[in-house]
Enzyme design. Structure first.
Site, mmCIF file in Angstrom:
data_model
loop_
_atom_site.group_PDB
_atom_site.id
_atom_site.type_symbol
_atom_site.label_atom_id
_atom_site.label_comp_id
_atom_site.label_asym_id
_atom_site.label_seq_id
_atom_site.Cartn_x
_atom_site.Cartn_y
_atom_site.Cartn_z
ATOM 1 N N ASP A 78 10.768 -6.067 4.533
ATOM 2 C CA ASP A 78 10.330 -4.691 4.316
ATOM 3 C C ASP A 78 10.267 -4.325 2.840
ATOM 4 O OD1 ASP A 78 13.451 -2.856 4.775
ATOM 5 O OD2 ASP A 78 13.030 -4.771 3.871
ATOM 6 N N ASP A 292 4.359 4.203 10.293
ATOM 7 C CA ASP A 292 3.824 3.325 9.266
ATOM 8 C C ASP A 292 2.449 3.795 8.799
ATOM 9 O OD1 ASP A 292 3.155 1.272 7.625
ATOM 10 O OD2 ASP A 292 3.317 -0.309 9.126
#
Length: 410
Positions: A78, A292
């Site tokens: 991430d 997202d």
């Protein structure tokens, strides 16, 4: 690889000289907040707009970026959302880019962060092993893409459409000298908006107070309007139609508790939110969904996706089309270029978000529409197609996530 740069965020990143009316972070009145443009890389007003690209080319690029994003989360990588980096000159082992490379030697305010072990580790790096006393970073992605370089600082200017530009004189970022993989020519690096010491949001905490919101407009390449991102008090999400849910973290990215879906008035697979805490932890991926803005597509575990596809087959009376690729597999022929589909409601804990056909189906070609939700086991993602025309607000202090529909009308 993060997809923020596909929304070519034009922030005058790492500029050398600033006009005298630029506010520094210490001078800026945090009660005012500020707004800047988010320009999709395929927009007519994008500085990297490619007039030769066909509609199919643009959709293919968006889908590939979604695939990279999803697999990155699935492998726990991430970094792209929490750490910012850009390609730097001289760069012999870099991917080609349209915009000029940033040249540290040309900047009087550039500094390479020292290799002090404690300070370097706090920034997510490690002391250099080649004796130059710098702090090195290394970002590696599942598909063998990577960025390696020096953790650095320089001035960052954010062009505000609501007032004078904002300047962070000590913005921490990665100066990448080795960057290879599936990065696109129309990007120069990654700007992190996630949670972590290297993200833009963390570094601007004194100005924005943990608040930001964005309104993403249509993906249509002929759209000449820009999306907007708001910080501080201007990030307020209020008024008719606003719904809010709790904001959570998953590996330094933003997530929400997810209950299930409805198609029309029919509820599909739903999660029992009365489960014990231990059961919730064991079912982590099945009850939280990453919010997202970097992925065009949304990804769902099969227990949610399969009933959604079945409901669409029942409701939509159009001829099916062959799969476009390995991602866009559930498609319909739409000779008139439009698709009629039922409303899909995404049920978060405490908030129901109604999605319209433009949020659900992506126009893969002039006469084919494909479902913008894709089956995938593991972490679920709520992509930016589903968020289009919503004002999506993040309040990190209150840990709330808010949605307001029809933001393009404002």
């Amino acid at each position: 690889m993060a997809h923020f740069m596909s929304l070519v965020i034009i922030l005058s990143i790492l500029s050398l000289g600033f006009p005298s009316n630029t506010y520094s972070l210490t001078e800026f009145n945090s009660e005012d907040g500020f707004t800047t443009d988010l320009i999709h890389r395929d927009s007519l007003i994008s500085p990297v707009y490619d007039s030769t690209a066909s509609h199919e080319d643009l959709i293919s690029k968006a889908v590939q970026c979604s695939k990279i994003r999803a697999d990155r989360f699935a492998f726990g990588l991430d970094t792209g959302s929490t750490f910012s980096w850009t390609q730097c000159a001289p760069c012999d082992n870099c991917f080609p880019q349209t915009l000029p490379l940033f040249t540290p030697k040309a900047s009087s305010t550039y500094k390479a962060m020292p290799g002090d072990p404690k300070q370097c580790k706090a920034l997510g790096g490690r002391p250099s092993l080649i004796g130059d006393k710098t702090c090195r970073y290394s970002v590696n992605y599942w598909n063998e893409s990577y960025s390696h370089g020096i953790i650095s600082s320089d001035s960052l200017r954010l062009n505000s459409i609501s007032g004078s530009p904002i300047e962070n004189k000590k913005f921490i970022f990665g100066c990448g000298y080795e960057n290879m993989g599936t990065f696109k020519r129309d990007t120069s690096g990654i700007l992190g908006l996630g949670r972590g010491p290297g993200s833009l949001v963390t570094q601007m905490q004194s100005v924005i107070g943990g608040k930001f919101s964005y309104c993403l407009l249509s993906h249509k390449p002929n759209n000449s309007r820009s999306s907007k991102i708001h910080f501080g008090s201007r990030a307020l999400v209020a008024g008719s139609g606003v719904v809010s849910t709790g904001l959570h973290y998953f590996q330094n990215t933003y997530a929400a508790k997810f209950k299930g879906l409805s198609v029309g008035k029919n509820k599909l697979a739903m999660i029992d939110t009365s489960l014990s805490n231990s059961s919730k932890i064991l079912g982590f991926f099945n009850e939280r969904i990453i919010i997202d803005s970097g992925s065009t597509l949304s990804f769902l575990p099969k227990k949610f996706y399969n009933p959604l596809e079945a409901a669409m087959k029942k409701e939509i009376k159009l001829q099916r089309a062959d799969p476009v690729d390995d991602m866009l597999r559930f498609c319909y022929k739409t000779p008139d270029g439009k698709i009629m589909a039922p409303i899909v409601t995404v049920h978060f804990v405490g908030a129901d978000v109604k999605l319209f056909p433009s949020n659900i189906f992506i126009k893969a070609s002039p006469d084919i529409h494909c479902l913008g939700f894709v089956p995938r086991e593991g972490v679920a993602l709520f992509g930016n197609l589903a968020q289009t025309n919503f004002l999506v607000g993040y309040d990190i202090k209150r840990m709330t996530l808010s949605f307001k529909p029809k933001c393009s009308n404002e």
